[in-house]
Write an enzyme that holds these catalytic residues in place. Structure first.
Site, PDB file in Angstrom:
ATOM      1  N   GLN A  22       3.172   7.453   6.015  1.00  0.00           N
ATOM      2  CA  GLN A  22       3.133   7.010   4.626  1.00  0.00           C
ATOM      3  C   GLN A  22       4.542   6.567   4.268  1.00  0.00           C
ATOM      4  O   GLN A  22       5.467   7.372   4.287  1.00  0.00           O
ATOM      5  CB  GLN A  22       2.681   8.167   3.734  1.00  0.00           C
ATOM      6  CG  GLN A  22       3.075   8.001   2.286  1.00  0.00           C
ATOM      7  CD  GLN A  22       1.898   7.740   1.367  1.00  0.00           C
ATOM      8  OE1 GLN A  22       0.785   8.172   1.631  1.00  0.00           O
ATOM      9  NE2 GLN A  22       2.137   7.038   0.288  1.00  0.00           N
ATOM     10  N   ASP A 143      13.376  -8.019   7.731  1.00  0.00           N
ATOM     11  CA  ASP A 143      13.559  -6.569   7.785  1.00  0.00           C
ATOM     12  C   ASP A 143      13.743  -6.163   9.237  1.00  0.00           C
ATOM     13  O   ASP A 143      13.008  -5.314   9.762  1.00  0.00           O
ATOM     14  CB  ASP A 143      12.344  -5.871   7.164  1.00  0.00           C
ATOM     15  CG  ASP A 143      12.552  -4.372   6.986  1.00  0.00           C
ATOM     16  OD1 ASP A 143      11.553  -3.655   6.772  1.00  0.00           O
ATOM     17  OD2 ASP A 143      13.711  -3.912   7.090  1.00  0.00           O
TER      18      ASP A 143
END
Lengths: 236, 175
Positions: A22, A143
């Protein structure tokens, strides 16, 4: 075949599969989809954002990610296959690279075992080549970190198959500035996550310069961006 | 022979695929489908690489039906549309749907998991030889697929033809 009221069937499915991670942006699950091992990336709603903005941003990130994954494949860069996209829950169903490890984990274990030098050099060379190819396609990852690169076979012994993932912040640009910044992001992430790898990163840049046709302008920009960074003197 | 598989996102449904070669009555089958006498999708197997491709198309079709975003008028026509790499519906039907001159046909049925859908009606209507669905690659026209899907040589190097096809099917709405 009437539509069923209530919660999305995709969300119900996600409740039955294993949650892997998560993050702040998305939840990643692992499970079987149509008989194949798959990863589901769910960009869940961010309640702290204004709902209209949240929907726009989340949708854009999902769309950009999925488009970039296809662009990579078309250019011969390894990326997971996209099986299905649900634009209502912003969930992407992708190929699970079973047996792969992140470059991050690979470097960490290689450094611990101490027989690192030759394998890391091979890895650095491959990374430079792949990034050179990607930037030649004018694709900016946005990223770049060692956690967003996978080694499909889990090693560099045979053919090094480097897979790029996580294209949510990606975009198209031909500007050397943007490519330089892309490399700068990687450099920062690299050196902070993996101490004593300056030499390895240098080899990566060398390999990048050798593989990319437009690299000289990019490397020049990278040097400029380095001077610009945080805690840098802004003199002359 | 035929292949029945479940859909993880829709546990109440299953997808059954049948495959026939040496088909003599493609034109009649097409007419039957249009007259809605056959409840199934009639697909040109030359454009199919693997049964997984059909499953992905069926999954997407059921999904858009459930969220009310179908582009075509029925579930079965939506399955055919989903097989195409473009968003042009008539082109999809022409290239992936059964044509009058075709010598083979793949039939796709979507039905409730509990009910065992009898395939006798399909078998009776098709004038051809049924072959196992997993032999579909014998009927695949690889060159035609590579051309239609615009598969680049580098892409073939880094993945399978099936990967390239599935990816385009999944992403075409935002390309």
């Amino acid at each position: 075949m009437a539509a069923v009221e209530g919660e999305s069937h995709v969300l119900q499915f996600l409740k039955r599969v294993e949650l892997l991670k998560q993050g702040a942006e998305a939840r990643v699950y692992r499970g079987e989809f149509l008989g194949k091992p798959a990863i589901m990336k769910e960009r869940f709603p961010k309640l702290y954002r204004h709902p209209v903005l949240d929907e726009k941003l989340t949708r854009r990130r999902t769309v950009q990610e999925v488009r970039s994954l296809l662009r990579c494949r078309k250019a011969g860069i390894s990326a997971p296959v996209v099986y299905f996209v649900d634009y209502t829950t912003h969930c992407i169903f992708l190929e699970d690279m079973v047996g792969s490890i992140t470059v991050r984990d690979y470097i960490n274990t290689a450094q611990v075992s101490q027989k690192d030098a030759p394998c890391l050099e091979v890895l650095a060379k491959k990374m430079g080549q792949i990034l050179g190819k990607m930037h030649d396609e004018d694709l900016i990852h946005g990223d770049l970190t060692t956690s967003n690169m996978l080694l499909r076979n889990g090693s560099v012994d045979r053919d090094v198959d480097l897979v790029l993932i996580d294209f949510g912040l990606s975009y198209i640009s031909a500007l050397p500035e943007d490519k330089g910044v892309d490399l700068y992001v990687l450099e920062k992430a690299f050196l902070s996550t993996h101490p004593n790898t300056e030499a390895m990163f240098e080899k990566l840049l060398k390999s990048y310069a050798a593989s990319s046709k437009k690299s000289s302008a990019v490397i020049k920009k990278l040097d400029e961006v380095r001077l610009r960074g945080r805690k840098r003197s802004m003199v002359g | 022979m035929q292949l029945t598989q479940k859909l993880d996102l829709f546990p109440e449904y299953v997808v059954t695929q049948l495959l026939f070669k040496d088909v003599k009555n493609a034109a009649d089958l097409r007419k039957s489908a249009i007259a809605q006498e056959i409840s199934g999708a009639l697909i040109n197997p030359a454009m199919i690489v693997d049964p997984f491709q059909i499953l992905v198309a069926a999954n997407k079709a059921l999904h858009v039906q459930k969220v009310g975003k179908m582009k075509t008028r029925s579930l079965y026509s939506e399955i055919i549309f989903n097989l195409s790499p473009t968003n042009n519906i008539s082109e999809a039907f022409k290239k992936f749907g059964l044509s009058d001159g075709d010598g083979a046909v793949a039939v796709v049925l979507v039905h409730a998991a509990e009910e065992t859908r009898s395939t006798d009606d399909i078998l009776a209507k098709v004038d051809g030889q049924q072959i196992p669905v997993n032999q579909i690659s014998c009927l695949t026209d690889v060159a035609k697929i590579k051309k239609l899907f615009k598969i680049t040589p580098q892409e073939e190097h880094s993945g399978t033809l099936l990967d390239a096809v599935i990816c385009r099917m999944a992403i075409k709405d935002v390309l």
